[in-house]
Design a protein around this motif. Sequence first.
Motif, PDB file in Angstrom:
ATOM      1  N   GLY A  30       0.800  -1.232   0.000  1.00 39.13           N
ATOM      2  CA  GLY A  30       0.000   0.000   0.000  1.00 39.13           C
ATOM      3  C   GLY A  30       0.829   1.277   0.000  1.00 39.13           C
ATOM      4  O   GLY A  30       0.298   2.367   0.212  1.00 39.13           O
ATOM      5  N   HIS A  31       2.126   1.160  -0.265  1.00 39.06           N
ATOM      6  CA  HIS A  31       2.968   2.359  -0.224  1.00 39.06           C
ATOM      7  C   HIS A  31       2.820   3.249  -1.454  1.00 39.06           C
ATOM      8  O   HIS A  31       3.296   4.367  -1.454  1.00 39.06           O
ATOM      9  N   LEU A  32       2.161   2.725  -2.490  1.00 35.53           N
ATOM     10  CA  LEU A  32       2.002   3.545  -3.695  1.00 35.53           C
ATOM     11  C   LEU A  32       0.742   4.413  -3.605  1.00 35.53           C
ATOM     12  O   LEU A  32       0.805   5.624  -3.774  1.00 35.53           O
ATOM     13  N   PHE A  33      -0.394   3.787  -3.289  1.00 37.21           N
ATOM     14  CA  PHE A  33      -1.659   4.533  -3.297  1.00 37.21           C
ATOM     15  C   PHE A  33      -2.334   4.607  -1.938  1.00 37.21           C
ATOM     16  O   PHE A  33      -3.472   5.055  -1.847  1.00 37.21           O
ATOM     17  N   GLY A  34      -1.680   4.117  -0.913  1.00 39.58           N
ATOM     18  CA  GLY A  34      -2.245   4.220   0.435  1.00 39.58           C
ATOM     19  C   GLY A  34      -3.036   2.998   0.854  1.00 39.58           C
ATOM     20  O   GLY A  34      -3.336   2.115   0.044  1.00 39.58           O
ATOM     21  N   PRO A  35      -3.414   2.961   2.141  1.00 43.10           N
ATOM     22  CA  PRO A  35      -4.019   1.763   2.716  1.00 43.10           C
ATOM     23  C   PRO A  35      -5.465   1.502   2.280  1.00 43.10           C
ATOM     24  O   PRO A  35      -6.001   0.427   2.540  1.00 43.10           O
ATOM     25  N   GLU A  36      -6.092   2.490   1.608  1.00 40.03           N
ATOM     26  CA  GLU A  36      -7.500   2.309   1.197  1.00 40.03           C
ATOM     27  C   GLU A  36      -7.637   1.816  -0.237  1.00 40.03           C
ATOM     28  O   GLU A  36      -8.752   1.606  -0.715  1.00 40.03           O
ATOM     29  N   GLN A  37      -6.510   1.703  -0.931  1.00 41.32           N
ATOM     30  CA  GLN A  37      -6.598   1.369  -2.366  1.00 41.32           C
ATOM     31  C   GLN A  37      -6.032  -0.017  -2.644  1.00 41.32           C
ATOM     32  O   GLN A  37      -4.815  -0.208  -2.654  1.00 41.32           O
TER      33      GLN A  37
END
Length: 325
Positions: A27-34
């Motif tokens: 999730g380091h690219l688009f965050g934990p919700e994506q």
Amino acid sequence: MKQAVNVALTGAAGNIGYAIAFRIAAGHLFGPEQPVNLHLIEIEPALPVLTGVVMELRDCAFATLHNVVATADPSIGFGDADYVFLIGSRPRTKGMERQDLLSANGAIFKPTGKAISDHANPDVRVLVVGNPANTNALITLHNAPNLAPHQISSMMRLDHNRTLSLLAEKLNQHPTAIKQVTVWGNHSTTQFPDLQHCQINSQDASSMIDQSWYKNEFIDLVQKRGAKIIEARGTSSAASAASAAIDHMRDWTLGSAADNWVSMGIYSQGMYGIDPDLMFSYPAVCRDRQFTVVQDLQLNEFSQHMIARSEQELIKERDMVKDLL
Ligand code: NAX
């Protein structure tokens, strides 16, 4: 949770591939919700190794990782891809001339461009990391009729981040205190780390930077940082390259910082007098999956000279691959 996006990467079993796949999955690219689906692309001989990477990815049980596809078939790998990282390339081997390297990689990036054009999401974003990154990106674009110049970029973010880190170290600052630096030109030893507009803690940094040190030591330090890492590690930068690729794609997608800019390889349409039809690194700001070159920066004579040097190198590279364009 949102619908998963498809992220494709070539060279997935290589050094950078191994570092970046886990960070994207975490999730380091688009965050934990994506959530993300990973499309891992390799050449046939590397597929057994890739199987091990897939097992490890699954064993992490990442919350943001949905499907993983491992393939040597570009139509599957690039199929419906929303984001593509082109990392896989032919490394330079002993006795290989630059022309040979360019031709060998051209043979990869020409069909890659076509495959992305044929199979990816029409609104895909493509980041080229594999070297020679700028010219590989140019070949990709020329062979992808459905891809517009604003959908492709080549990676200069590692050079940009190195500029921040090396300057920060010298001035005993944190890299986040430093803003408005640019690395112009080619991802090669002609790249030009430009500090003319640099700010440190929101102050004009010119009085803090010793110009003789900058011209005689610092530029060389940045240009040859990759070689220093190979000397120390026995292999080229991987984790820092993966991190820079994530920084690049994240800023491009989610937006860059409001009071700063980043360095990106962008298709030249003559901005700052650069020859059109080159992938050239410029200062850029990003919003809503679009980048815009920072306009109207005054460039002193020294900067103009250094930028022209890198431009000449890219023109030569383009000449060497003209049959692939
Ligand atoms: P590795 O040699 O470890 O991995 C490359 C991988 O690509 C291999 O697993 C290989 O099987 C695969 N590959 C080759 N041809 C392929 C194809 N047609 N389709 C799919 N996969 C293919 O190299 P690595 O250290 O990961 O570096 C990858 C590339 O990044 C190199 O070209 C390297 O020079 C370049 N770099 C670019 C940087 C930049 O800032 N633009 C910095 C880091 C790095 O040096």
